[in-house]
Design an enzyme around this catalytic site. Structure first.
Site, short mmCIF file in Angstrom:
data_model
loop_
_atom_site.label_atom_id
_atom_site.label_comp_id
_atom_site.label_asym_id
_atom_site.label_seq_id
_atom_site.Cartn_x
_atom_site.Cartn_y
_atom_site.Cartn_z
CB THR A 125 17.59 21.60 37.19
OG1 THR A 125 18.19 20.53 36.44
CG2 THR A 125 17.73 22.90 36.39
CG ASP A 126 19.30 15.77 39.41
OD1 ASP A 126 18.10 15.54 39.62
OD2 ASP A 126 20.13 14.87 39.18
CG ASP A 127 22.54 19.11 43.73
OD1 ASP A 127 22.77 18.66 44.86
OD2 ASP A 127 23.22 18.82 42.73
#
Length: 632
Positions: free
Chosen positions: A381-383
């Protein structure tokens, strides 16, 4: 007086603009022809030591590789004979033991001065008896530790349904990919010849257990004892099917580059597991896996000869997304060829197939981006949030293509929100803590609960997409406000540490409509100002993860100074603290436009595994200085 102040401000503005231009040119010079960026990723020498031990176990040692790796390991040894897990950090016992074994494999004599000093430290700190489980697993592979004295990971856990406690999907993605092959390795209990013994590293004294008999840890130690007794039984009716399921699980998750999860631990343990299951080294699966490791090596010449080191992971998607944002923050036209090339490459990396995340979110349409070149099973989710933040600002010649990818990714991110309103990195609702109580889990994070930095990046992305008032964004904002530390900062899970968390959260809150005068934002500003160093920069030592006296304290670094500035600027702060931070960045910039940063400011596992991202020292200062100019 007004004229003097105006001239001073104009002079500062000109100097910042010159600094930004220099950094922008430097960053663009690092872009690959295909459109991506990737900086080196430094960790610690256990990666290299375990690579040599793997090759010894498989019987594929290569003298050139051994000696080049040994030079790297020796170059990282400190004056006291030890090795640490991050630059400037304290000595680490397990790392020092593994480095010692690797240098013995390279032929360093046991009575050599550098090994004598390492040995003295090891024995003074409990010997191999006090090392972490993973180190003792490597020693057991060569008969230097007893398998019966290691925690049991029965392969039968593969048969547990995904709703049952301690099933493999209760583990974080990185832990899951490591545990599954280790169930095979542990069931085989192999030993191979090391070529020497490290009995000299034993103290003969076992560490004392300190758990309360009523604690979960004590309960699981009792369970482990029972499992050891079961391992001695001649008949294990479910063992065959469990091992077959573990083997198939591993095979199904091999990536196109030959690895597993894009990271070193699952990769090497999967090689060991499949080899022990009877796969010859020339089998296509193992050949691809072993050859693929070479793509994670960095070689360069020094005055003492060639050095070879192994990256634990590679970060091209992450680096490219951050580079796009940095260039845009610096005023690069959104249709600049460098940005269009980057967007083209990024668009080609979108993951459109399912993965382990579907266990918790089975009805969600696949999308998202992974950290690495090849890790389709585990988009994170961060990328994905950072990719969307960059992509949507680029003026691409095919806007429909960009819009479609961004829409899919946004839907996927909203669907990956955990039930408490926050976001974890790889899975939703990966919050069961029983895994942490197992005797095996003495190293690293083994679950993936929501974190402030990841949640903030996604909330900021939703706001940038015009979704600040959406239910998902508002639940994320509430999660962030509820998880602010008493001192006004936020904990940083994937970066060091409270400066990273605070630098992510404040811009996200403001983007979602929280006033810069809100008490949470003011508390964060006060915390940042109070922790600014005398030289004008900011830094936080990685020891802050285990010792709160280090929170907000450490040598100034370019990336951490930039994170603090990003928060201050988002909060509307342009006073003395921001000015001094900007001055520090300009004063420490190299003539080529980059910055030096030997410190590690990235986090793999809090307290245990840290990362130096070489791109951080460029992209974050450029973003901070660019936003400083833009807000003038």
């Amino acid at each position: 007086m007004t004229d003097v102040l105006t001239r001073e401000l104009s002079s500062t503005h000109d100097r910042v603009r010159s600094s930004v231009s220099s950094a922008r040119r430097y960053l663009q010079s690092l872009q690959r022809e295909e459109g991506w960026w990737k900086g080196d990723l430094d960790t610690n020498v256990t990666m290299d030591a375990e690579d040599l031990m793997l090759r010894q176990f498989l019987g594929i040692t290569d003298e050139r590789i051994t000696q080049e790796t040994a030079r790297w390991i020796r170059s990282c040894q400190r004056a006291d004979g030890t090795w640490a897990i991050f630059y400037g950090g304290p000595s680490d016992l397990s790392t020092t033991v593994e480095a010692y074994v690797a240098l013995r494999l390279a032929g360093d004599p046991v009575d050599a001065e550098h090994l004598r000093k390492a040995r003295e430290y090891i024995l003074d700190n409990g010997g191999i008896e006090s090392t972490r489980v993973f180190t003792r697993i490597w020693l057991a592979l060569f008969g230097e530790w007893s398998w019966s004295e290691l925690p049991v990971l029965p392969p039968e856990m593969m048969l547990l349904p995904d709703w049952f406690p301690l099933n493999i999907y209760d583990w974080a993605s990185w832990a899951r990919q490591t545990v599954v092959p280790l169930t095979i390795v542990g069931s085989h209990r192999p030993t191979r010849d090391l070529g020497f013994s490290v009995r000299e590293l034993r103290t003969g004294v076992r560490p004392r257990e300190v758990e309360s008999p009523l604690s979960w840890a004590s309960v699981f130690h009792g369970l482990d004892s029972a499992l050891h007794r079961l391992e001695k039984l001649p008949l294990k009716p479910l063992r065959k099917v469990a091992l077959e399921r573990a083997e198939r699980w591993i095979l199904d998750r091999q990536e196109s580059d030959g690895g597993w999860g894009g990271i070193q631990p699952p990769w090497v343990y999967s090689i060991l597991a499949l080899h022990l299951r009877g796969y010859p080294l020339d089998h296509p699966v193992l050949r691809k896996a072993i050859d693929g490791l070479e793509g994670f090596t960095i070689r360069y010449r020094t005055e003492n000869g060639w050095i070879r080191k192994l990256e634990a992971c590679q970060s091209p998607v992450w680096d490219t997304a951050l580079a796009m944002t940095a260039l845009l923050d610096a005023g690069t036209p959104p249709d600049d060829p460098s940005l269009v090339r980057a967007a083209d490459w990024i668009l080609g990396q979108e993951i459109r197939v399912g993965g382990d995340w579907q266990v918790r979110r089975p009805d969600l349409t696949p999308s998202g981006w992974a950290f690495e070149f090849a890790n389709d099973n585990y988009p994170d989710t961060d990328d994905t949030a950072e990719v969307v933040l960059g992509l949507q600002r680029v003026k691409h010649p095919d806007p429909q293509r960009v819009d479609a990818a961004v829409d899919r990714a946004t839907e996927w991110l909203v669907g990956m929100q955990s039930s408490d309103g926050g976001w974890g990195a790889f899975d939703a609702d990966n919050t069961r803590t029983l895994c942490e109580k197992l005797p095996f889990c003495d190293f690293g994070a083994v679950i993936d609960p929501p974190s402030a930095d990841v949640t903030a990046h996604i909330v900021e992305m939703l706001a940038a997409r015009g979704m600040a008032d959406s239910e998902a964004a508002q639940r994320g904002v509430r999660w962030l406000l509820d998880h602010q530390e008493v001192d006004g900062s936020w904990f940083g899970r994937w970066g060091a540490n409270h400066i990273y968390g605070t630098g992510a959260v404040v811009p996200a809150l403001v983007a979602c409509g929280i006033s810069p005068q809100h008490e949470a934002v003011r508390a964060a500003v006060q915390w940042l100002v109070a922790h600014q160093n005398a030289d004008g920069g900011w830094g936080e030592d990685l020891r802050s993860y285990v010792d709160r006296t280090w929170v907000g304290r450490g040598d100034s670094t370019p990336s951490q100074t930039a994170w603090a500035l990003l928060a201050l600027l988002a909060a509307g702060e342009r006073g003395d603290a921001a000015r001094r931070g900007v001055e520090w960045l300009m004063a420490t910039q190299r003539p080529d436009g980059g910055w030096d940063e030997p410190q590690f400011t990235g986090t793999g596992f809090p307290g245990d595994f840290y990362i130096s991202y070489h791109m951080y020292r460029v992209v974050f200062p450029l973003s901070a200085l660019g936003r400083y100019l833009g807000k003038r």
